[in-house]
Write an enzyme that holds these catalytic residues in place. Sequence first.
Site, PDB file in Angstrom:
ATOM      1  N   LYS A  81       0.548  -2.715 -13.551  1.00  0.00           N
ATOM      2  CA  LYS A  81       1.149  -0.992 -13.125  1.00  0.00           C
ATOM      3  C   LYS A  81       1.773  -1.014 -11.574  1.00  0.00           C
ATOM      4  CE  LYS A  81      -2.168   2.808 -13.343  1.00  0.00           C
ATOM      5  NZ  LYS A  81      -3.618   2.846 -13.568  1.00  0.00           N
ATOM      6  N   ARG A  87      -3.485  12.314 -10.747  1.00  0.00           N
ATOM      7  CA  ARG A  87      -4.626  12.454  -9.905  1.00  0.00           C
ATOM      8  C   ARG A  87      -4.870  13.628 -10.150  1.00  0.00           C
ATOM      9  NH1 ARG A  87      -3.503   8.031  -5.147  1.00  0.00           N
ATOM     10  NH2 ARG A  87      -4.085   6.421  -6.192  1.00  0.00           N
ATOM     11  N   GLU A 145      -3.283 -12.426  -8.133  1.00  0.00           N
ATOM     12  CA  GLU A 145      -4.486 -11.496  -9.424  1.00  0.00           C
ATOM     13  C   GLU A 145      -4.294 -11.918 -10.242  1.00  0.00           C
ATOM     14  OE1 GLU A 145      -5.946  -9.712  -7.909  1.00  0.00           O
ATOM     15  OE2 GLU A 145      -5.476  -9.023  -6.045  1.00  0.00           O
ATOM     16  N   SER A 185       2.138   7.915 -14.323  1.00  0.00           N
ATOM     17  CA  SER A 185       2.160   9.326 -14.831  1.00  0.00           C
ATOM     18  C   SER A 185       3.644   9.262 -13.988  1.00  0.00           C
ATOM     19  CB  SER A 185       1.530  10.463 -14.385  1.00  0.00           C
ATOM     20  OG  SER A 185       0.785   9.202 -12.736  1.00  0.00           O
ATOM     21  N   TYR A 238       2.997   7.967 -22.171  1.00  0.00           N
ATOM     22  CA  TYR A 238       3.059   9.190 -22.057  1.00  0.00           C
ATOM     23  C   TYR A 238       3.948   9.494 -23.104  1.00  0.00           C
ATOM     24  CZ  TYR A 238      -0.462   8.411 -18.220  1.00  0.00           C
ATOM     25  OH  TYR A 238      -1.598   8.463 -17.515  1.00  0.00           O
ATOM     26  N   LYS A 290      -2.371  -4.386  -9.781  1.00  0.00           N
ATOM     27  CA  LYS A 290      -1.799  -3.030  -9.320  1.00  0.00           C
ATOM     28  C   LYS A 290      -1.440  -2.337  -8.330  1.00  0.00           C
ATOM     29  CE  LYS A 290      -4.704   1.405 -10.122  1.00  0.00           C
ATOM     30  NZ  LYS A 290      -6.289   1.829 -11.451  1.00  0.00           N
ATOM     31  N   ARG A 304      -6.159   3.627  -1.285  1.00  0.00           N
ATOM     32  CA  ARG A 304      -6.881   2.898  -2.032  1.00  0.00           C
ATOM     33  C   ARG A 304      -5.611   1.237  -1.678  1.00  0.00           C
ATOM     34  NH1 ARG A 304      -9.469   6.133  -5.490  1.00  0.00           N
ATOM     35  NH2 ARG A 304      -8.158   7.335  -7.363  1.00  0.00           N
TER      36      ARG A 304
HETATM   37  C1  PBG Z   1      -8.003   4.580 -12.242  1.00  0.00           C
HETATM   38  C2  PBG Z   1      -6.268   4.495 -13.032  1.00  0.00           C
HETATM   39  C3  PBG Z   1      -5.241   5.185 -12.311  1.00  0.00           C
HETATM   40  C4  PBG Z   1      -4.409   5.827 -13.415  1.00  0.00           C
HETATM   41  C5  PBG Z   1      -4.336   5.067 -14.150  1.00  0.00           C
HETATM   42  N1  PBG Z   1      -6.125   3.955 -13.997  1.00  0.00           N
HETATM   43  C6  PBG Z   1      -5.292   5.655 -10.907  1.00  0.00           C
HETATM   44  C7  PBG Z   1      -5.321   5.666  -9.219  1.00  0.00           C
HETATM   45  O1  PBG Z   1      -5.778   4.582  -9.244  1.00  0.00           O
HETATM   46  O2  PBG Z   1      -5.457   6.208  -8.810  1.00  0.00           O
HETATM   47  C8  PBG Z   1      -3.169   5.949 -12.979  1.00  0.00           C
HETATM   48  C9  PBG Z   1      -2.640   6.074 -13.869  1.00  0.00           C
HETATM   49  C10 PBG Z   1      -1.429   7.270 -13.407  1.00  0.00           C
HETATM   50  O3  PBG Z   1      -0.845   6.982 -12.971  1.00  0.00           O
HETATM   51  O4  PBG Z   1      -0.214   7.089 -15.027  1.00  0.00           O
HETATM   52  N2  PBG Z   1      -8.909   4.709 -12.761  1.00  0.00           N
END
Ligand code: PBG
Length: 323
Positions: free
Chosen positions: A249, A207, A234, A275, A314, A197, A218
Amino acid sequence: MPFPVERPRRLRTSPALRRLVSETRLHPAELILPMFVKEGLTEPRPVASLPGVMQHSRESLRKAAADAVNAGVGGIMLFGVPSDKDPYGSGAIDPGGILNVAVRDVVSEVGNDTVVMTDLCLDEFTSHGHCGLLATDGSVDNDATLEAYGRMGVAQAAAGAHMVGTSGMMDGQVGAVRTALDNSGYQNVSILAYAAKYASAFYGPFRDAVESTLSGDRKTYQQDPANLREALREVRLDVEEGADIVMVKPALPYLDVISAVCDMTDVPVFAYQVSGEYAMVEAAAANGWLDRERVMLETLHSIKRAGAQGILTYWAAEVARLL
Ligand code: PBG
């Protein structure tokens, strides 16, 4: 020798021929719909930066989940938006917390007709918005967080989740959650590990959807977008710790990572079309700059062609209906 020697175009001459030789086919069963449920809502509320996506009320979530299952989606990934957040993310572990009650709702609605998955991460529940607990110096405390993840996983399993999605990028999180689940009798609850990720700017609209309170970034726990080999490390660790499925991701900007991960592991590989990937296409389509449906399918075919066996998107319910 006649020229051209080979004529690849011959196999493109009709829709029937093109369909016959298509190398990649989308199927609803491989599509997983991420869904948001917000505590205290009585009506669903649209997310402005994710056109077509809702923050659901408990009631509207049940109905939308049933609709998605009727459309044939392979799974549902649930995210909770609590009304109160605290530094410990207590709402994530509380059996009465919004995500846990929503899991109960959805499981009682769609039962075993789909795979009910939960996001196993603290960021929606912490007042500081980080995915883990903070040490006194403000840094994210890896090992203290593992303990909280274990309890969160058990709470989600107790609520009926079939699969938990460890998305916090703490070292050792898959092993910690696996041990906690096993010790509580949940040997059959599986783990979808967000193994690779990235610290991606493509999470922006998400968010908004979860009303993130994060200031800063992060980057001390999510991966540097510049790195590929680190993703393989990982994945190796997550599989050693007991991951049942590994995920990459975001998806479209990381097709090389998906492909490399597929080459190195024998567990299923999923990808999360996040997203920002969705929002870019929706925004361009709303302006008439892209053919929405064609681009939507093209992105999903590309992610599948790279090797992903399952895709969180989505568009899952819409595409399932389309297929
Ligand atoms: C963390 C999480 C995130 C997403 C899914 N799980 C946000 C992040 O890591 O900041 C992002 C998913 C998306 O952008 O569609 N709970």
